[in-house]
Design a protein around this motif. Structure first.
Motif, PDB file in Angstrom:
ATOM      1  N   UNK A  38      -0.139  -2.168  -9.251  1.00 15.43           N
ATOM      2  CA  UNK A  38       1.310  -2.371  -9.197  1.00 15.43           C
ATOM      3  C   UNK A  38       1.677  -3.644  -9.939  1.00 15.43           C
ATOM      4  N   UNK A  39       2.975  -3.800 -10.243  1.00 13.76           N
ATOM      5  CA  UNK A  39       3.486  -5.082 -10.727  1.00 13.76           C
ATOM      6  C   UNK A  39       4.758  -5.396  -9.951  1.00 13.76           C
ATOM      7  N   UNK A  40       5.205  -6.625 -10.061  1.00 17.66           N
ATOM      8  CA  UNK A  40       6.437  -7.002  -9.352  1.00 17.66           C
ATOM      9  C   UNK A  40       7.619  -6.823 -10.297  1.00 17.66           C
ATOM     10  N   UNK A  41       8.584  -6.019  -9.860  1.00 17.40           N
ATOM     11  CA  UNK A  41       9.780  -5.813 -10.699  1.00 17.40           C
ATOM     12  C   UNK A  41      10.721  -7.001 -10.565  1.00 17.40           C
ATOM     13  N   UNK A  42      10.781  -7.565  -9.345  1.00 21.88           N
ATOM     14  CA  UNK A  42      11.658  -8.718  -9.071  1.00 21.88           C
ATOM     15  C   UNK A  42      11.325  -9.252  -7.689  1.00 21.88           C
ATOM     16  N   UNK A  43      11.702 -10.497  -7.453  1.00 21.56           N
ATOM     17  CA  UNK A  43      11.725 -11.011  -6.082  1.00 21.56           C
ATOM     18  C   UNK A  43      13.177 -11.003  -5.632  1.00 21.56           C
ATOM     19  N   UNK A  44      13.405 -10.880  -4.330  1.00 25.80           N
ATOM     20  CA  UNK A  44      14.761 -11.010  -3.803  1.00 25.80           C
ATOM     21  C   UNK A  44      14.884 -12.402  -3.196  1.00 25.80           C
ATOM     22  N   UNK A  45      15.821 -13.168  -3.724  1.00 29.31           N
ATOM     23  CA  UNK A  45      16.002 -14.544  -3.253  1.00 29.31           C
ATOM     24  C   UNK A  45      17.351 -14.748  -2.595  1.00 29.31           C
TER      25      UNK A  45
ATOM     26  N   UNK B 179       0.842  -1.210   0.000  1.00 32.75           N
ATOM     27  CA  UNK B 179       0.000   0.000   0.000  1.00 32.75           C
ATOM     28  C   UNK B 179       0.873   1.254   0.000  1.00 32.75           C
ATOM     29  N   UNK B 180       1.919   1.223   0.818  1.00 33.78           N
ATOM     30  CA  UNK B 180       2.806   2.391   0.897  1.00 33.78           C
ATOM     31  C   UNK B 180       3.535   2.620  -0.428  1.00 33.78           C
ATOM     32  N   UNK B 181       3.931   1.521  -1.089  1.00 32.78           N
ATOM     33  CA  UNK B 181       4.606   1.649  -2.390  1.00 32.78           C
ATOM     34  C   UNK B 181       3.705   2.381  -3.374  1.00 32.78           C
ATOM     35  N   UNK B 182       2.424   2.034  -3.345  1.00 30.92           N
ATOM     36  CA  UNK B 182       1.455   2.703  -4.223  1.00 30.92           C
ATOM     37  C   UNK B 182       1.337   4.181  -3.840  1.00 30.92           C
TER      38      UNK B 182
END
Length: 293
Positions: free
Chosen positions: A64-71, A23-26
């Motif tokens: 929103x969309x996901x730019x990447x996951x951090x693994x 929510x904050x990212x948005x």
């Protein structure tokens, strides 16, 4: 300088959990988000098919969309051949999750690439990355190594030794100036064939530092994000600072990304600071000020 790259934010930088962080990212004006997917609520093992579907539709519902996951699995990256089978397996599950959530990038630290290319550690890392690269490539996806632990020319020679570009680069300019003192602009140009995701972060080096003290090394010490954040906040050897207050030359960095034809995300990472939300809000405005030039 006019560019069209989307702006991302690492959800975990807000420190309020995934749902609130999204929510904050948005709210701060991001187009997309990067999320840690190693443990807790985002551990692939904890996410049933129904939960994955729910999460994806929640993110899409926010616009929103996901730019990447951090693994990033911390420890010694892929330096320890005895720990690698388990880490490779977990990395593959994180990549599966990424693809299900609509992104084809998982960022990670693999450990410092040793100078000695004939060493056992180099061999362990090479074999692990080869297996992960082939797996990622089969899904039209990437494991993206974060820059910083070694100079970009050495990282490029390591990547060139693999059979695919399934292992590529998550370019972080601040890590370079804080730890190795490398030049991000030259780094972007050197690694141009591998850059699939980037971080927008700023910092400065206060005194020369041994990368092993930051990122660990097998037989020397382990890496943890807590340790890196602590070092970046303490300012003993280097300091992570709000955008524009460090030594990353952003006009030249953004121009270099345009020059190599990079079309991906510019993702804001803030690992320190008392008010990350305010810093991230300012960072979004900072990037947007360049987008309009």
């Amino acid at each position: 300088m006019s560019f069209t790259n989307k702006i991302g934010v690492i959800v975990d930088s807000f420190g309020v959990g995934v749902t609130e962080g999204l929510k904050k990212a948005k709210e701060v004006g991001a187009d997309g988000v990067q999320i840690y997917a190693v443990s807790g609520e985002m551990d692939p093992a904890a996410l049933s098919p129904a939960k994955r579907k729910e999460l994806r539709s929640y993110i899409e519902g926010l616009g929103l969309e996901i730019s990447a996951l951090c693994g990033d699995l911390a420890g010694h990256g892929f330096q320890d051949e005895t720990a690698n089978p388990e880490k490779i397996e977990k990395s593959k599950r994180i990549l599966d999750l990424a693809v299900e959530l609509g992104t084809n990038v998982v960022t990670t630290h693999i450990g410092i690439v040793p100078d000695d290319t004939s060493s056992r550690i180099y061999d362990s890392m090479q074999r692990a990355c080869e297996e992960l690269g082939v797996y990622a490539k089969s899904m039209n996806a990437y494991f993206a190594i974060e820059t910083g632990p070694e100079r970009s020319a050495h990282l490029k020679s390591f990547l060139d030794s693999l059979s695919t570009n399934g292992v590529s680069v998550n370019f972080d300019p601040a890590n370079m100036v804080m730890v190795t003192g490398d030049d991000p602009v030259e780094g972007v140009k050197l690694l141009k064939d591998y850059v699939v995701h980037t971080h927008v972060k700023d910092g400065k080096q206060l005194r020369p530092v041994d990368p092993r003290d930051v990122y660990g090394f097998l037989g020397y010490g382990a890496m943890s994000h807590e340790k890196i954040a602590e070092m970046a906040a303490s300012g003993a050897a280097f300091e992570e600072v709000p955008l524009g207050e460090g030594t990353v030359d952003f006009p030249a960095y953004f121009a270099a990304l345009q020059e190599i034809g990079y079309k991906g995300y510019l993702t804001i990472e803030r690992e320190v600071g008392a008010n990350p939300e305010e810093d991230i809000r300012k960072a979004v405005a900072f990037i947007k000020s360049y987008k309009g030039k």
